[in-house]
Motif scaffolding. Structure first.
Motif, mmCIF file in Angstrom:
data_model
loop_
_atom_site.group_PDB
_atom_site.id
_atom_site.type_symbol
_atom_site.label_atom_id
_atom_site.label_comp_id
_atom_site.label_asym_id
_atom_site.label_seq_id
_atom_site.Cartn_x
_atom_site.Cartn_y
_atom_site.Cartn_z
ATOM 1 N N THR A 12 0.832 -1.192 0.000
ATOM 2 C CA THR A 12 0.000 0.000 0.000
ATOM 3 C C THR A 12 0.870 1.245 0.000
ATOM 4 O OG1 THR A 12 -1.669 -1.184 1.272
ATOM 5 C CG2 THR A 12 -1.778 1.196 1.316
ATOM 6 N N CYS A 13 0.496 2.236 -0.797
ATOM 7 C CA CYS A 13 1.194 3.531 -0.772
ATOM 8 C C CYS A 13 1.055 4.089 0.644
ATOM 9 C CB CYS A 13 0.602 4.491 -1.795
ATOM 10 S SG CYS A 13 1.320 6.157 -1.717
ATOM 11 N N SER A 14 2.181 4.422 1.272
ATOM 12 C CA SER A 14 2.165 4.902 2.653
ATOM 13 C C SER A 14 1.581 6.305 2.768
ATOM 14 C CB SER A 14 3.589 4.903 3.222
ATOM 15 O OG SER A 14 4.145 3.609 3.133
ATOM 16 N N PHE A 15 1.395 6.980 1.647
ATOM 17 C CA PHE A 15 0.860 8.342 1.665
ATOM 18 C C PHE A 15 -0.650 8.350 1.416
ATOM 19 C CE2 PHE A 15 5.291 8.854 1.280
ATOM 20 C CZ PHE A 15 5.591 10.084 1.836
ATOM 21 N N CYS A 16 -1.085 7.805 0.277
ATOM 22 C CA CYS A 16 -2.508 7.876 -0.072
ATOM 23 C C CYS A 16 -3.270 6.617 0.344
ATOM 24 C CB CYS A 16 -2.695 8.150 -1.555
ATOM 25 S SG CYS A 16 -2.163 6.811 -2.635
ATOM 26 N N LEU A 17 -2.566 5.580 0.775
ATOM 27 C CA LEU A 17 -3.139 4.344 1.307
ATOM 28 C C LEU A 17 -3.853 3.492 0.265
ATOM 29 C CD1 LEU A 17 -4.496 5.627 4.745
ATOM 30 C CD2 LEU A 17 -2.272 4.616 4.231
ATOM 31 N N ARG A 18 -3.685 3.807 -1.000
ATOM 32 C CA ARG A 18 -4.263 2.936 -2.019
ATOM 33 C C ARG A 18 -3.303 1.787 -2.281
ATOM 34 N NH1 ARG A 18 -5.443 7.220 -6.530
ATOM 35 N NH2 ARG A 18 -3.583 8.083 -5.555
ATOM 36 N N SER A 19 -3.868 0.666 -2.744
ATOM 37 C CA SER A 19 -3.058 -0.540 -2.906
ATOM 38 C C SER A 19 -2.338 -0.565 -4.250
ATOM 39 C CB SER A 19 -3.931 -1.785 -2.774
ATOM 40 O OG SER A 19 -4.812 -1.855 -3.861
ATOM 41 N N GLU A 22 -4.410 -1.058 -7.247
ATOM 42 C CA GLU A 22 -5.121 0.121 -7.757
ATOM 43 C C GLU A 22 -4.187 1.074 -8.491
ATOM 44 O OE1 GLU A 22 -8.067 1.950 -4.811
ATOM 45 O OE2 GLU A 22 -6.763 0.739 -3.526
ATOM 46 N N LEU A 23 -2.911 1.074 -8.101
ATOM 47 C CA LEU A 23 -1.996 2.127 -8.526
ATOM 48 C C LEU A 23 -0.963 1.699 -9.542
ATOM 49 C CD1 LEU A 23 -1.316 3.536 -4.974
ATOM 50 C CD2 LEU A 23 -2.602 4.678 -6.767
ATOM 51 N N GLY A 24 -0.653 0.432 -9.616
ATOM 52 C CA GLY A 24 0.497 0.018 -10.414
ATOM 53 C C GLY A 24 1.738 0.019 -9.548
ATOM 54 N N ILE A 34 5.598 4.432 -1.986
ATOM 55 C CA ILE A 34 4.962 5.648 -2.507
ATOM 56 C C ILE A 34 4.607 5.421 -3.971
ATOM 57 C CG2 ILE A 34 7.163 6.772 -3.096
ATOM 58 C CD1 ILE A 34 5.804 9.441 -2.172
ATOM 59 N N CYS A 35 3.448 5.964 -4.366
ATOM 60 C CA CYS A 35 2.973 5.817 -5.746
ATOM 61 C C CYS A 35 3.403 7.022 -6.585
ATOM 62 C CB CYS A 35 1.455 5.647 -5.772
ATOM 63 S SG CYS A 35 0.526 7.150 -5.393
ATOM 64 N N GLU A 36 3.223 6.893 -7.878
ATOM 65 C CA GLU A 36 3.640 7.951 -8.799
ATOM 66 C C GLU A 36 2.906 9.264 -8.513
ATOM 67 O OE1 GLU A 36 3.434 6.757 -12.874
ATOM 68 O OE2 GLU A 36 4.017 8.723 -13.611
ATOM 69 N N GLU A 37 1.615 9.189 -8.244
ATOM 70 C CA GLU A 37 0.836 10.406 -7.986
ATOM 71 C C GLU A 37 1.348 11.129 -6.736
ATOM 72 O OE1 GLU A 37 -3.774 11.725 -7.010
ATOM 73 O OE2 GLU A 37 -3.376 9.709 -7.750
ATOM 74 N N CYS A 38 1.665 10.371 -5.703
ATOM 75 C CA CYS A 38 2.168 10.985 -4.471
ATOM 76 C C CYS A 38 3.589 11.518 -4.661
ATOM 77 C CB CYS A 38 2.096 9.991 -3.315
ATOM 78 S SG CYS A 38 0.397 9.652 -2.799
ATOM 79 N N ILE A 39 4.397 10.853 -5.495
ATOM 80 C CA ILE A 39 5.734 11.375 -5.805
ATOM 81 C C ILE A 39 5.607 12.736 -6.470
ATOM 82 C CG2 ILE A 39 7.759 11.061 -7.301
ATOM 83 C CD1 ILE A 39 7.479 8.012 -6.769
#
Ligand SMILES: [Zn+2]
Length: 122
Positions: A12-19, A22-24, A34-39
């Motif tokens: 899970t992204c530690s920032f937005c909490l999506r898995s 869901e995110l890639g 961390i996911c791309e959107e949060c980066i």
């Protein structure tokens, strides 16, 4: 920490909490992801610019009751990720010969507490 079986291996992204499903792809740090959107949001914040779209980072948006309830177990997964990374680092320290006394002192606990929490022995 106890989580439902299906959550144990979920990343899970530690920032937005999506898995990750869901995110890639997520970028891994020590106990965090961390996911791309949060980066992108972090880059904008560090640069001192306003966030382009909503004006809020993905982890700052208001949550409905259902979204909040969905995020509770996801935050528990983040805690599990951090605990797993902590245990791995302690075991790496043990493999390097660091004593349980020093590891415990570093974490503000007794040698015995550190051993009980991280050794995997009973
Ligand atoms: Zn994210």
């Amino acid at each position: 920490m106890t989580t439902a079986p299906h959550q144990q291996d979920e990343v899970t992204c530690s920032f937005c909490l999506r898995s990750e499903s869901e995110l890639g792809k997520l970028v891994q740090g020590p106990g965090v992801y961390i996911c791309e959107e949060c980066i992108k949001a972090c880059s904008q914040l560090v640069a001192g610019s306003d966030l382009a779209t909503s004006g809020r980072a993905p982890w700052q948006r208001a949550l409905s009751d259902e979204e909040l309830l969905t995020q509770l177990p996801r935050l528990a997964v983040v805690g599990t990720q951090a605990e797993r990374a902590l245990t791995e680092l302690v075991r790496k320290g043990r493999a390097q010969g660091i004593t349980w006394t020093r590891i415990g002192a570093s974490l503000g606990m007794t040698r015995q507490s550190a051993w009980e929490r991280f050794s995997g022995e009973q």
